[in-house]
Design a protein around this motif. Structure first.
Motif, PDB file in Angstrom:
ATOM      1  N   GLU A 283       0.812  -1.172   0.022  1.00  0.00           N
ATOM      2  CA  GLU A 283       0.155  -0.037   0.145  1.00  0.00           C
ATOM      3  C   GLU A 283       1.002   1.296  -0.122  1.00  0.00           C
ATOM      4  OE1 GLU A 283      -3.044   0.197  -0.202  1.00  0.00           O
ATOM      5  OE2 GLU A 283      -3.792   2.276   0.386  1.00  0.00           O
ATOM      6  N   PRO A 284       0.706   2.441  -0.720  1.00  0.00           N
ATOM      7  CA  PRO A 284       1.485   3.378  -0.881  1.00  0.00           C
ATOM      8  C   PRO A 284       1.829   3.875   0.541  1.00  0.00           C
ATOM      9  CG  PRO A 284       0.040   3.442  -2.836  1.00  0.00           C
ATOM     10  CD  PRO A 284      -0.551   2.187  -1.785  1.00  0.00           C
ATOM     11  N   LYS A 288      -0.839   8.495   3.887  1.00  0.00           N
ATOM     12  CA  LYS A 288      -0.875   8.060   5.513  1.00  0.00           C
ATOM     13  C   LYS A 288      -2.160   8.002   5.801  1.00  0.00           C
ATOM     14  CE  LYS A 288       3.768   9.197   6.073  1.00  0.00           C
ATOM     15  NZ  LYS A 288       4.155   9.453   4.590  1.00  0.00           N
ATOM     16  N   SER A 289      -3.348   8.592   5.306  1.00  0.00           N
ATOM     17  CA  SER A 289      -4.641   8.488   5.442  1.00  0.00           C
ATOM     18  C   SER A 289      -5.374   7.393   5.232  1.00  0.00           C
ATOM     19  CB  SER A 289      -5.525   9.835   5.299  1.00  0.00           C
ATOM     20  OG  SER A 289      -5.454  10.048   3.751  1.00  0.00           O
ATOM     21  N   SER A 290      -4.713   6.726   4.523  1.00  0.00           N
ATOM     22  CA  SER A 290      -5.387   5.308   3.870  1.00  0.00           C
ATOM     23  C   SER A 290      -5.466   4.376   5.061  1.00  0.00           C
ATOM     24  CB  SER A 290      -4.414   4.464   2.886  1.00  0.00           C
ATOM     25  OG  SER A 290      -4.619   3.249   2.860  1.00  0.00           O
ATOM     26  N   ALA A 291      -7.071   3.813   4.755  1.00  0.00           N
ATOM     27  CA  ALA A 291      -7.436   2.875   6.057  1.00  0.00           C
ATOM     28  C   ALA A 291      -6.095   1.621   6.167  1.00  0.00           C
ATOM     29  CB  ALA A 291      -8.787   2.330   5.598  1.00  0.00           C
ATOM     30  N   ALA A 292      -5.720   1.205   4.869  1.00  0.00           N
ATOM     31  CA  ALA A 292      -4.888   0.079   4.909  1.00  0.00           C
ATOM     32  C   ALA A 292      -3.538   0.435   5.558  1.00  0.00           C
ATOM     33  CB  ALA A 292      -4.530  -0.397   3.152  1.00  0.00           C
ATOM     34  N   SER A 369       0.924  -8.094  -6.763  1.00  0.00           N
ATOM     35  CA  SER A 369       0.195  -6.789  -6.843  1.00  0.00           C
ATOM     36  C   SER A 369       1.055  -5.592  -6.681  1.00  0.00           C
ATOM     37  CB  SER A 369      -1.143  -7.104  -6.390  1.00  0.00           C
ATOM     38  OG  SER A 369      -1.654  -8.145  -6.199  1.00  0.00           O
ATOM     39  N   THR A 370       0.705  -4.650  -7.463  1.00  0.00           N
ATOM     40  CA  THR A 370       1.072  -3.364  -7.151  1.00  0.00           C
ATOM     41  C   THR A 370       0.118  -2.222  -7.525  1.00  0.00           C
ATOM     42  OG1 THR A 370       2.979  -1.954  -7.715  1.00  0.00           O
ATOM     43  CG2 THR A 370       1.835  -2.999  -9.556  1.00  0.00           C
ATOM     44  N   THR A 384      -3.636   4.072  -9.443  1.00  0.00           N
ATOM     45  CA  THR A 384      -4.440   3.138  -9.389  1.00  0.00           C
ATOM     46  C   THR A 384      -4.905   2.743  -7.946  1.00  0.00           C
ATOM     47  OG1 THR A 384      -2.600   1.738  -9.227  1.00  0.00           O
ATOM     48  CG2 THR A 384      -3.032   2.010 -11.428  1.00  0.00           C
ATOM     49  N   PRO A 385      -6.077   3.431  -7.559  1.00  0.00           N
ATOM     50  CA  PRO A 385      -6.678   3.186  -6.227  1.00  0.00           C
ATOM     51  C   PRO A 385      -6.802   1.476  -6.200  1.00  0.00           C
ATOM     52  CG  PRO A 385      -7.899   4.969  -7.367  1.00  0.00           C
ATOM     53  CD  PRO A 385      -6.889   4.341  -8.385  1.00  0.00           C
ATOM     54  N   ASP A 386      -7.220   0.713  -7.029  1.00  0.00           N
ATOM     55  CA  ASP A 386      -7.028  -0.554  -6.970  1.00  0.00           C
ATOM     56  C   ASP A 386      -5.881  -1.125  -7.117  1.00  0.00           C
ATOM     57  OD1 ASP A 386     -10.036  -0.618  -6.491  1.00  0.00           O
ATOM     58  OD2 ASP A 386     -10.474  -0.436  -8.411  1.00  0.00           O
ATOM     59  N   TRP A 387      -5.534  -2.502  -6.853  1.00  0.00           N
ATOM     60  CA  TRP A 387      -4.541  -3.159  -7.009  1.00  0.00           C
ATOM     61  C   TRP A 387      -4.181  -3.523  -8.340  1.00  0.00           C
ATOM     62  CZ3 TRP A 387      -0.596  -3.183  -3.372  1.00  0.00           C
ATOM     63  CH2 TRP A 387      -1.014  -3.122  -2.039  1.00  0.00           C
ATOM     64  N   VAL A 388      -3.187  -3.106  -9.027  1.00  0.00           N
ATOM     65  CA  VAL A 388      -2.706  -3.750 -10.298  1.00  0.00           C
ATOM     66  C   VAL A 388      -2.475  -5.356 -10.109  1.00  0.00           C
ATOM     67  CG1 VAL A 388      -1.464  -3.793 -12.632  1.00  0.00           C
ATOM     68  CG2 VAL A 388      -2.127  -1.680 -11.463  1.00  0.00           C
TER      69      VAL A 388
END
Length: 394
Positions: A283-284, A288-292, A369-370, A384-388
């Protein structure tokens, strides 16, 4: 959510916390002397510093210990610096295995650990949950399974992104070849060709680690490349783009691997208008605010560790290892840990786009995945908000 309620809750799911270490009749893991010995062989001094990987693992284990350990067993973690020296790396591995009696290696991040020590790990029947797989041997050994995507799968994924999303028709690849990585990078492009049904427009395996990059950007321009994929690390990424700007080249998408995804690169290239993309291992970390990222951010800040991509790898390796050990019913030994890793079911974690599994294959590359980041005006944005996720080869 704190360490005790997150990491341990996951690790101890279904296992009685009240069990005491060393109690033969207790369900769950037990241990002699109240400790589980674990080690890591990492490059800390020398040409690269991957210390953030095992230090994040250390922080995770410290928190487990502070919360009472795994079913009462404290993790005794040793970080060995291989100094990117083959002889030192070999000695460090032997010391961890023979003298410190490590049951597994967790959170290692090294330029050459896998290449130097994979045969030793096989001979000694010890497994490594690598925090950062770097050299090709990390992805071709039965005893090593990294928690990161790695440069080779990531090369395939970024090439796939270039053709599938950026609609590149003339993809070119320029790779720095260090040690025995040439075949791995060639295989990465071959895998992309199988998946995409396309052919690489130009591949150059002579990109220097240091030196003038002008001939290479001119070569890309004259060959008509509409996208260029390279495996350069932080300073060379900056050098390449500045060379491209100096030559006033336009019309090429520049694609890099995870080592180019740093805040320093973003700052250094704030003025460029070149389209720049990087692939992430997890996860990038800049989100910093990403739930993941929420638990990783909270736990690293509590431990006083910096928020870097490398620390994500060490943290993830620790989480996965603790969960696997918590599934052991009986004494935690090298044999029981190896058995648990070999027989484990895939484990998902929000930091990664693929479930992690060790298993019994002859080689391991579970992370497929990236997420792709784009550099815009000195800041990384999520492209890409979704994983590639790489599809299966045709």
């Amino acid at each position: 959510m704190q360490w005790k309620s997150s990491l341990l809750a996951a690790a101890f799911a279904g296992i009685g916390l009240a069990a005491t270490a060393g109690t033969a009749s207790a369900a769950g893991p037990t241990c002699k002397d109240g400790t589980i010995k674990v080690g890591a062989v990492s490059t800390i001094t020398g040409p690269a510093d991957f210390s953030e990987v095992p230090k994040a693992t250390q922080a995770a284990f410290d928190a487990v210990n502070a919360a009472g350990g795994i079913n009462g067993c404290k993790i005794d973690y040793t970080i060995a610096d291989d100094k990117a020296d083959p002889a030192v790396a070999a000695q460090a591995a032997r010391d961890l295995i023979d003298n410190k009696e490590a049951v597994a290696l967790v959170g290692s991040g090294s330029l050459l650990d896998c290449a130097v020590n994979s045969a030793t790990y096989s001979r000694k029947k010890i497994l490594s949950v690598q925090g950062l797989g770097v050299d090709a041997a990390c992805f071709s050994s039965p005893n090593v399974a990294p928690v990161n995507v790695g440069p080779y799968t990531l090369s395939t994924a970024m090439a796939w992104y270039a053709t599938n999303q950026l609609k590149s028709e003339k993809l070119c690849a320029f790779f720095i070849i260090i040690g025995g990585t040439q075949e791995a990078y060639k295989k990465a492009i071959e895998n992309w060709e199988k998946i995409s049904g396309k052919k690489i427009h130009l591949i150059d395996l002579t990109l220097p680690f240091q030196g003038d990059l002008t001939p290479y950007v001119i070569k890309a321009r004259d060959a008509g490349c509409d996208a260029v994929l390279t495996n350069q690390v932080e300073p060379q990424v900056v050098q390449l783009i500045k060379t491209v700007d100096a030559q006033k080249i336009s019309g090429i998408n520049w694609l890099f691997l995870a080592p180019g995804y740093t805040e320093q690169v973003a700052s250094a290239l704030a003025d460029t208008k070149q389209p720049i993309y990087v692939g992430t291992e997890w996860e990038p970390f800049t989100e910093k605010s990403s739930a993941a990222n929420a638990q990783w951010v909270a736990d690293m800040q509590k431990a006083g560790r910096p928020l870097t991509a490398f620390s994500q790898g060490g943290y993830l390796a620790a989480q996965l290892f603790v969960k696997v050990v918590a599934s052991i019913d009986g004494e935690v030994t090298r044999e029981s840990v190896s058995k648990a890793l070999h027989e484990m079911q895939p484990i998902t974690n929000p930091l990664a786009g693929s479930p992690y599994v060790f298993g019994t294959a002859k080689m391991h590359s579970p992370m497929q995945s990236t997420k792709v980041m784009k550099l815009e005006k000195g800041a990384w944005t999520v492209e890409t908000p979704d994983w590639v996720v790489l599809p299966q080869a045709k």
